[in-house]
Design a protein around this motif. Sequence first.
Motif, mmCIF file in Angstrom:
data_model
loop_
_atom_site.group_PDB
_atom_site.id
_atom_site.type_symbol
_atom_site.label_atom_id
_atom_site.label_comp_id
_atom_site.label_asym_id
_atom_site.label_seq_id
_atom_site.Cartn_x
_atom_site.Cartn_y
_atom_site.Cartn_z
ATOM 1 N N GLU A 366 20.507 1.506 17.422
ATOM 2 C CA GLU A 366 19.754 0.409 16.510
ATOM 3 C C GLU A 366 20.224 -0.915 17.098
ATOM 4 O OE1 GLU A 366 21.944 0.903 12.986
ATOM 5 O OE2 GLU A 366 24.078 0.443 13.683
ATOM 6 N N ALA A 367 20.935 -0.883 18.393
ATOM 7 C CA ALA A 367 21.035 -2.139 19.159
ATOM 8 C C ALA A 367 20.050 -2.623 19.842
ATOM 9 C CB ALA A 367 22.472 -2.241 19.738
ATOM 10 N N THR A 368 19.170 -1.853 20.072
ATOM 11 C CA THR A 368 17.732 -1.877 20.960
ATOM 12 C C THR A 368 17.203 -3.147 20.304
ATOM 13 O OG1 THR A 368 17.624 0.432 21.314
ATOM 14 C CG2 THR A 368 16.128 -0.932 22.170
ATOM 15 N N GLU A 369 16.809 -4.158 21.613
ATOM 16 C CA GLU A 369 16.288 -5.118 21.066
ATOM 17 C C GLU A 369 14.625 -5.201 21.327
ATOM 18 O OE1 GLU A 369 19.399 -8.598 21.382
ATOM 19 O OE2 GLU A 369 17.515 -8.829 22.611
ATOM 20 N N LEU A 370 13.890 -5.801 20.321
ATOM 21 C CA LEU A 370 12.170 -5.590 20.400
ATOM 22 C C LEU A 370 11.955 -7.142 20.314
ATOM 23 C CD1 LEU A 370 12.633 -2.663 19.560
ATOM 24 C CD2 LEU A 370 10.436 -2.925 18.717
ATOM 25 N N ASP A 371 10.732 -7.413 20.582
ATOM 26 C CA ASP A 371 10.123 -8.660 20.185
ATOM 27 C C ASP A 371 9.805 -8.805 18.897
ATOM 28 O OD1 ASP A 371 7.398 -10.234 19.859
ATOM 29 O OD2 ASP A 371 8.205 -10.734 21.920
ATOM 30 N N ARG A 372 10.292 -10.403 18.449
ATOM 31 C CA ARG A 372 10.058 -10.453 17.207
ATOM 32 C C ARG A 372 8.832 -10.118 16.281
ATOM 33 N NH1 ARG A 372 13.485 -15.313 15.054
ATOM 34 N NH2 ARG A 372 14.939 -15.533 16.824
ATOM 35 N N THR A 373 8.010 -10.515 17.003
ATOM 36 C CA THR A 373 6.622 -10.007 16.267
ATOM 37 C C THR A 373 6.516 -8.742 16.075
ATOM 38 O OG1 THR A 373 5.741 -11.741 17.730
ATOM 39 C CG2 THR A 373 4.078 -10.852 16.456
ATOM 40 N N VAL A 374 6.855 -7.719 16.968
ATOM 41 C CA VAL A 374 6.842 -6.238 16.980
ATOM 42 C C VAL A 374 7.714 -5.856 15.807
ATOM 43 C CG1 VAL A 374 7.314 -4.262 17.908
ATOM 44 C CG2 VAL A 374 6.265 -6.123 19.271
ATOM 45 N N LEU A 375 8.977 -6.610 15.680
ATOM 46 C CA LEU A 375 9.900 -6.251 14.721
ATOM 47 C C LEU A 375 9.349 -6.503 13.074
ATOM 48 C CD1 LEU A 375 13.568 -7.392 15.782
ATOM 49 C CD2 LEU A 375 12.698 -5.061 15.131
ATOM 50 N N GLU A 376 8.663 -7.704 13.061
ATOM 51 C CA GLU A 376 8.261 -7.933 11.892
ATOM 52 C C GLU A 376 7.090 -6.910 11.478
ATOM 53 O OE1 GLU A 376 6.551 -11.876 11.978
ATOM 54 O OE2 GLU A 376 8.631 -12.660 12.813
ATOM 55 N N ARG A 377 6.329 -6.356 12.384
ATOM 56 C CA ARG A 377 5.511 -5.466 11.882
ATOM 57 C C ARG A 377 5.771 -3.960 12.070
ATOM 58 N NH1 ARG A 377 -0.284 -6.661 13.807
ATOM 59 N NH2 ARG A 377 -0.661 -5.602 12.063
ATOM 60 N N LYS A 405 18.366 27.177 6.865
ATOM 61 C CA LYS A 405 18.848 26.070 7.434
ATOM 62 C C LYS A 405 19.963 25.548 6.546
ATOM 63 C CE LYS A 405 14.046 24.836 8.644
ATOM 64 N NZ LYS A 405 13.018 23.803 8.276
ATOM 65 N N PRO A 406 20.591 24.489 7.140
ATOM 66 C CA PRO A 406 21.650 24.094 6.339
ATOM 67 C C PRO A 406 20.944 23.209 5.143
ATOM 68 C CG PRO A 406 21.318 22.710 8.423
ATOM 69 C CD PRO A 406 20.652 23.767 8.345
ATOM 70 N N PRO A 407 21.838 23.259 4.098
ATOM 71 C CA PRO A 407 20.963 22.652 2.781
ATOM 72 C C PRO A 407 20.498 21.170 2.889
ATOM 73 C CG PRO A 407 23.348 23.066 2.324
ATOM 74 C CD PRO A 407 22.850 23.691 3.661
ATOM 75 N N ALA A 408 21.129 20.362 3.766
ATOM 76 C CA ALA A 408 20.950 19.047 3.697
ATOM 77 C C ALA A 408 20.069 18.854 4.874
ATOM 78 C CB ALA A 408 22.104 18.123 4.022
ATOM 79 N N GLY A 409 18.792 18.116 4.843
ATOM 80 C CA GLY A 409 17.842 17.912 5.564
ATOM 81 C C GLY A 409 18.480 16.804 6.786
ATOM 82 N N GLN A 410 17.881 16.921 8.071
ATOM 83 C CA GLN A 410 18.446 16.185 9.176
ATOM 84 C C GLN A 410 17.174 15.161 9.459
ATOM 85 O OE1 GLN A 410 21.603 16.467 10.421
ATOM 86 N NE2 GLN A 410 22.033 18.106 8.787
ATOM 87 N N ILE A 411 17.389 13.702 9.340
ATOM 88 C CA ILE A 411 16.356 13.178 9.888
ATOM 89 C C ILE A 411 17.331 12.211 11.019
ATOM 90 C CG2 ILE A 411 14.854 11.115 9.404
ATOM 91 C CD1 ILE A 411 14.221 12.278 6.932
ATOM 92 N N ARG A 412 16.473 12.038 12.252
ATOM 93 C CA ARG A 412 16.999 11.315 13.321
ATOM 94 C C ARG A 412 16.365 10.348 13.668
ATOM 95 N NH1 ARG A 412 19.055 14.596 18.238
ATOM 96 N NH2 ARG A 412 20.351 15.149 16.622
ATOM 97 N N ILE A 413 16.589 8.980 13.584
ATOM 98 C CA ILE A 413 15.680 8.019 14.245
ATOM 99 C C ILE A 413 16.353 7.699 15.489
ATOM 100 C CG2 ILE A 413 14.603 5.639 13.941
ATOM 101 C CD1 ILE A 413 14.808 6.204 11.104
ATOM 102 N N THR A 414 15.705 7.863 16.771
ATOM 103 C CA THR A 414 16.269 7.435 18.052
ATOM 104 C C THR A 414 15.582 6.238 18.698
ATOM 105 O OG1 THR A 414 16.621 9.868 18.308
ATOM 106 C CG2 THR A 414 17.159 8.375 20.334
ATOM 107 N N VAL A 415 16.044 5.268 19.034
ATOM 108 C CA VAL A 415 15.339 4.012 19.656
ATOM 109 C C VAL A 415 16.051 3.771 21.055
ATOM 110 C CG1 VAL A 415 14.700 1.566 19.493
ATOM 111 C CG2 VAL A 415 15.391 2.913 17.403
#
Lengths: 663, 184
Positions: A366-377, A405-415
């Motif tokens: 989550e520390a990955t940086e993006l251009d502001r305009t991209v971030l906004e959208r 499967k384990p009862p809790a679903g896993q969602i992973r967001i990788t940047v």
Amino acid sequence: MASMTTRIEAINAALLDTFREEASDGIDQLEARLLELVTRRDPELVDQMFRVAHTIKGGAGTFAMTAMTRVAHRMESVLDAYRTGAAPSQAAVNVLLEGADALRGLLAAGPGGGAPDEFAALESKLEAVAQRARGAPEPGAAALHGERTPATQLAIAIAPSRELFRAQVDPVPLFDQLAMLGELSVRADVSKVPAFAELDPTSCHLAWQLTLTGGPAEMVSALFGWLDELCAVTVEPIAPAAPPVATAAPRGELAAPAVAQVSAGSGPPAASIRVRLDKLDALMNLIGDLMTTQSTLSALGRAAASDPIRQRSALDELQRLTRSLQQSALQLRSMPISSVLNRFPRLVYDLAERLGKAIELEVIGEATELDRTVLERIGDPLVHLLRNSIDHGIEPPAERVAAGKPPAGQIRITVSARSDEVVIEIADDGRGLDTAKILARARERGLAAAARALSDDEIHRLILLPGFSTADQISEISGRGVGMDVVVRTIQELGGDLQLRSIRGAGSTTVLRLPLSLAVMDGQLVQFGGRTWIVPLASVAECTRFDARAITELVGQRTVIRVGDELVPVLDPCARLGIASRARHNLVLVVEANGQRRALLVDEVGPRHQIVVKSLSAQLARVDALSGAAVLGDGSLAFIVDVAALCSATEQETPRMTTTSRR
Amino acid sequence: MTRASPHPSQASAPPIAAGDASHRYLCVELAAESYAVPLLSVHEIQAYAAPTPLPGTPPHVRGVANLHGQIVPVVDLRRRVGMPEQPYGRLTVTVFVGVGPQLAGLIVDAASRVVELDQRAIMPPPEISDGVDVSFITGITRAGDRTVIVLDVAALLRGDPALALSTVSRDSQGSQRSSQRGSP
């Protein structure tokens, strides 16, 4: 007098702005801590939350935002009741989250917005929670100012500037706040008040000395912190008359100092500045011109006969300088993506609750940086993808367990950041895409011809078409059929790319690729139609010699060309753009966007340059198939080809015979 | 790109009164007619240099130019107002006008002088029957011995479907694609 009023208004507005910013951060912190509480019992967390609520209450009181003060006060009571270490229940956390939402809304409404008892119902709920928390008999259950606050005495000196009243600040509510912390005595210092004849009643000539028994010093400072510019406040402990009473602390076993570490993502926010975007754009324009000048000079310099070595080194220096300038300016435009991802834990929590599913969210990078305009959208598309995963992807716990499967679903967001792009992956371990259902629905809606056999990849991409949805009922969460195509369009407009991967029963992954910067890119110069054009290098797959024999005409459908072991649809950019084609095509440039490839017929392929992208669409209504312009070294303008537009022009006619090897 | 030197007629024009700038206009020539553009809207005048043609734009949009780092559309004013085309000559200039943050270049036969116009003396335009769009004409008045047509620059740019200033919906993007599909 007009200028006086404006000055007062200006000061007041500035103070309100500061309060808003800090309160907003505070509410975000509150929420983050609340969500952490769900998985981690930590009295330190509750303590932090208590302090935040207290500060918000103080500030709101000063601006007479009564409803906000009341809600904050109730939340403070609840949190105080839990400071003794009893763990808040799920229900309590939910009510507190409601409180945080209410605070947000009230903060946005500002002073004068809403009735003081607007949230009376919520207040009752909070009060009930507080009662329950206090009601359970606990050993050494703390009174409002528990054993954590030894009976120290604080001497508080408040010396406001003359402007205090003109800035519409009334110190009395603040004294009331202090009075809630402990025993307070106040003495007004009237020594500086001038004689009546010279008195200007709007100026503040008063100062105050207060003595507070029982309140922690840092909370006092927090109360006055945001009044920095208007008041000099000093807080000093008075040496206690007797040694501090060490009351029994039953929560001693929980107060183990080693444990009081908060997770990495929730430390104090990094210092940041607000930068006006138009100033940055002006800077970028200047730098663009500077770079052009530099390349011109560079060319001239090389041709000159006199002292080539000196000239050369000076030019090198100029080049280094301009590159650094460009880098700094670009960095000013970037911000970490965490600012967008911050709201996701809350979103996941709410949705999971509502749908009766258990979900664990992991965020990497989550520390990955993006251009502001991209971030906004990028926020809305990401939210939509996340909602899809939660709503359609992750199965209810019973179904998951039945599937092993384990009862809790896993969602992973990788940047992650690569050399010139950022890759965002949203992966879930849910049901995966149901190709049969998708195909049926697509055929039903006329989005896919019935007779053609499509690969799994192609079927997956059908869900990106406008008007598509397999939801049996359109849930209020997603499935309205307006989602995925808008996501794709937004990503394309940002110069990016979207790909889907899914395995039935195991889960789905959406991969977004976005350019690191919208302002600068590596461009491949090409010639066709007698002019020079730019193709984003990130979209170029390969370039080969044109061979007429490699072209195959599929009956009634598309022209394709064999490139390597692949058949790629052919596109004549001159025809696509509506310009005359001047020369024989010598070369084929294979470009790729959104998982689709096209073979462009071009005359020449030129050098590769880093170019400064100039926007076209600010002045002109959106031009088809062109995404911008750039100034070349010789001062001429070249347009940037919108590869995604070219590749998707015939989206609905997916090529029949692609032997795709997965990248 | 060099700036245009002042038109010869400007040397003999009467000195410009130091009045309120909002009443000052730049006169530009199209064939035999003079048009007046509010001076405050004029950013720059440049000797004509061919703009870079932009595919997919209507014929009156000649292309785009690089004005100090900003990409600006360049419009042939003759075609825009519906006059027959003429080849560009020695005196042809591009007048860059702006409405707020938006800019556009107007190609005109010549830029002549700066005049001061009395707002009250600007008469509404007469009914013109030959189908010429007059929505961007503020009115008609006299400056010295000449009749001058006063242009409403904002309306001129706003009413141009090729420019983003118009209120035409962008959803035409979808239909644009399908209608411009090139033959593979």
